[in-house]
Scaffold this active site. Sequence first.
Site, PDB file in Angstrom:
ATOM      1  N   THR A   1       1.116  -1.178  -0.021  1.00 54.40           N
ATOM      2  CA  THR A   1      -0.080  -0.021  -0.053  1.00 54.40           C
ATOM      3  C   THR A   1       0.797   1.232   0.149  1.00 54.40           C
ATOM      4  OG1 THR A   1       0.043   0.108   2.367  1.00 54.40           O
ATOM      5  CG2 THR A   1      -1.884  -1.112   1.434  1.00 54.40           C
TER       6      THR A   1
ATOM      7  N   ILE B   1       3.193  -1.431   4.915  1.00 54.45           N
ATOM      8  CA  ILE B   1       2.506  -0.219   5.286  1.00 54.45           C
ATOM      9  C   ILE B   1       3.443   0.749   5.288  1.00 54.45           C
ATOM     10  CG2 ILE B   1       1.021   0.714   7.311  1.00 54.45           C
ATOM     11  CD1 ILE B   1       1.185  -2.235   8.517  1.00 54.45           C
TER      12      ILE B   1
ATOM     13  N   ILE C   1       7.271  -2.558   7.223  1.00 56.70           N
ATOM     14  CA  ILE C   1       7.024  -1.172   7.305  1.00 56.70           C
ATOM     15  C   ILE C   1       7.699  -0.592   6.059  1.00 56.70           C
ATOM     16  CG2 ILE C   1       7.659   0.772   8.808  1.00 56.70           C
ATOM     17  CD1 ILE C   1       5.317  -1.185   9.592  1.00 56.70           C
ATOM     18  N   LYS C   2       7.111   0.137   5.084  1.00 61.23           N
ATOM     19  CA  LYS C   2       7.820   0.998   4.320  1.00 61.23           C
ATOM     20  C   LYS C   2       8.450   2.460   4.715  1.00 61.23           C
ATOM     21  CE  LYS C   2       5.859   0.692  -0.031  1.00 61.23           C
ATOM     22  NZ  LYS C   2       4.431   0.847  -0.800  1.00 61.23           N
ATOM     23  N   TYR C   3       9.679   2.418   4.423  1.00 60.31           N
ATOM     24  CA  TYR C   3      10.674   3.665   4.520  1.00 60.31           C
ATOM     25  C   TYR C   3      10.993   4.146   2.955  1.00 60.31           C
ATOM     26  CZ  TYR C   3      10.505   2.200   9.673  1.00 60.31           C
ATOM     27  OH  TYR C   3      10.238   1.836  10.889  1.00 60.31           O
TER      28      TYR C   3
END
Length: 296
Positions: free
Chosen positions: A35, A83, A112-114
């Site tokens: 997403t 996310i 977790i998207k960074y």
Amino acid sequence: MASKIRTTKILVDGGDPEETRRISSLIGCVDGQTTNPSLVAKNPEIQRRIASGHKFSLEEQNDEYKRIVQDISPLVGDAGVSIEVFADLSTTAEQMLAQGEDMFSWIPNAYIKYPCTYEGLRAAKMSVEQGIRVNITLCFSQSQAAGVYAATQSSKAPAYVSPFIGRLDDRGENGMDLIKNIQRMYKDGDGHVHVLAASIRSLDQLLACFALGVELVTVPTKVLEAWIAKGQPMPDQNFVYRGVDAAGKPLKPILYEEINLNKPWTSFNLRHDLTTKGIQKFVADFEGTLQQAQSA
Ligand code: E4P
């Protein structure tokens, strides 16, 4: 000629659980989901509430994001749900990490998207040290991918790097070359980073990723539906990817660079103008939803 067996995991690139459900029922199972703020802003329920005059607060936006990923989480397999933290160009690693820690508790299969920036990789490094799985997004260069490798070396789970094919193609550079170059560079590594090919816009790009055997692809439902409508073909040994733009003009090749992966992560050039533009676009889409709502 025999077709290749698919080893690539398929993730749905979207922000609507109904799409994931539909694709899953068509292909049997979906391995994961990605997403991002632009995709979540397009979620039909969010759009419906905006259209009916609802005004979202920042907290409600966050709650909606959480609800959406919690709906998607049980629909997908072991590639998890990525996310994305909210980050603009001045967000610090500590601010990203605080969001990442919260988001990681939302579902059992979160990544977790960074963003692939200095602060994003600093947040990723701190995250993997405390067992938070990560997906580094907006990667546009081999040097950035080397930085991802070095910064996430202590990760116990595979760390994902998301090179964006379509956005490089959009400006005339062959995004598929970046995928190949990163794969070649990572061959000398320990295998802890998996390539998640992103920004896929066409069936040809999808087939090329299958042919290269990239670990994961994230694909919009439109492209997946086109693949399904053709009977889910796999490339055979004669498959050739034609790196051309919409007008059929060849895309400019991206050349391989000799890069030593065993250098400190801070020594790699992490700057790329498309990463900066990508962050600005995600911020604009996220805030656009709030503004639309506030002025409704
Ligand atoms: C997924 O992680 C990416 O955010 C997505 O693939 C970007 O695709 P786009 O370049 O078509 O926006």
